[in-house]
Design a protein around this motif. Structure first.
Motif, PDB file in Angstrom:
ATOM      1  N   VAL A  47       0.834  -1.209   0.000  1.00 35.44           N
ATOM      2  CA  VAL A  47       0.000   0.000   0.000  1.00 35.44           C
ATOM      3  C   VAL A  47       0.865   1.253   0.000  1.00 35.44           C
ATOM      4  O   VAL A  47       0.655   2.172  -0.794  1.00 35.44           O
ATOM      5  N   ALA A  50       2.873   1.560  -3.420  1.00 37.20           N
ATOM      6  CA  ALA A  50       2.007   1.971  -4.535  1.00 37.20           C
ATOM      7  C   ALA A  50       1.634   3.445  -4.411  1.00 37.20           C
ATOM      8  O   ALA A  50       1.653   4.181  -5.407  1.00 37.20           O
ATOM      9  N   LYS A  54       2.795   6.396  -7.121  1.00 38.39           N
ATOM     10  CA  LYS A  54       1.794   7.203  -7.831  1.00 38.39           C
ATOM     11  C   LYS A  54       2.108   8.694  -7.773  1.00 38.39           C
ATOM     12  O   LYS A  54       1.635   9.454  -8.587  1.00 38.39           O
ATOM     13  N   THR A  66       5.247  -7.475  -1.678  1.00 35.90           N
ATOM     14  CA  THR A  66       3.822  -7.814  -1.611  1.00 35.90           C
ATOM     15  C   THR A  66       3.661  -9.211  -1.018  1.00 35.90           C
ATOM     16  O   THR A  66       4.622  -9.962  -0.898  1.00 35.90           O
ATOM     17  N   SER A  70      -1.813 -10.347  -6.868  1.00 38.94           N
ATOM     18  CA  SER A  70      -2.664  -9.199  -7.204  1.00 38.94           C
ATOM     19  C   SER A  70      -2.097  -7.905  -6.643  1.00 38.94           C
ATOM     20  O   SER A  70      -2.161  -6.858  -7.301  1.00 38.94           O
ATOM     21  N   GLU A  71      -1.500  -7.940  -5.452  1.00 38.30           N
ATOM     22  CA  GLU A  71      -0.845  -6.745  -4.906  1.00 38.30           C
ATOM     23  C   GLU A  71       0.318  -6.341  -5.800  1.00 38.30           C
ATOM     24  O   GLU A  71       0.533  -5.150  -6.055  1.00 38.30           O
ATOM     25  N   ARG A  73       0.697  -6.821  -8.984  1.00 38.78           N
ATOM     26  CA  ARG A  73       0.204  -6.267 -10.259  1.00 38.78           C
ATOM     27  C   ARG A  73      -0.261  -4.821 -10.111  1.00 38.78           C
ATOM     28  O   ARG A  73      -0.127  -4.040 -11.034  1.00 38.78           O
ATOM     29  N   ILE A  74      -0.782  -4.477  -8.959  1.00 44.03           N
ATOM     30  CA  ILE A  74      -1.221  -3.097  -8.714  1.00 44.03           C
ATOM     31  C   ILE A  74      -0.014  -2.206  -8.727  1.00 44.03           C
ATOM     32  O   ILE A  74       0.021  -1.146  -9.297  1.00 44.03           O
TER      33      ILE A  74
END
Length: 74
Positions: A47, A50, A54, A66, A70-71, A73-74
């Motif tokens: 979290v 990412a 950003k 991660t 899925s984490e 890939r984010i």
């Protein structure tokens, strides 16, 4: 587990020009940071990384980055 703020602040002073922020929201709002080191509990790594990415900053994260695909890939 608590944060040893005295140790962290002491390391920041010893290393020179280092800004130590213990709140990710303050990191994301800071305009004078070029990079972020994510050194938190494992479940926060993805979290925080990412969110920092950003904002366009360079990020160094302790492993594991991660816990799930899925984490990652984010």
């Amino acid at each position: 587990m608590s944060v040893d703020t005295d140790f962290i602040l002491g390391m920041g002073k010893a290393k020179g020009k280092v800004t130590i922020l213990l709140d990710i929201s303050k990191v994301l709002c800071a305009n004078d940071l070029d990079a972020v080191v994510v050194s938190t509990a494992d479940h926060v790594h993805a979290v925080a990384t990412a969110a920092a990415l950003k904002t366009g900053r360079h990020v160094y994260c302790e492993k594991p980055l991660t816990h799930t695909v899925s984490e990652a890939r984010i």
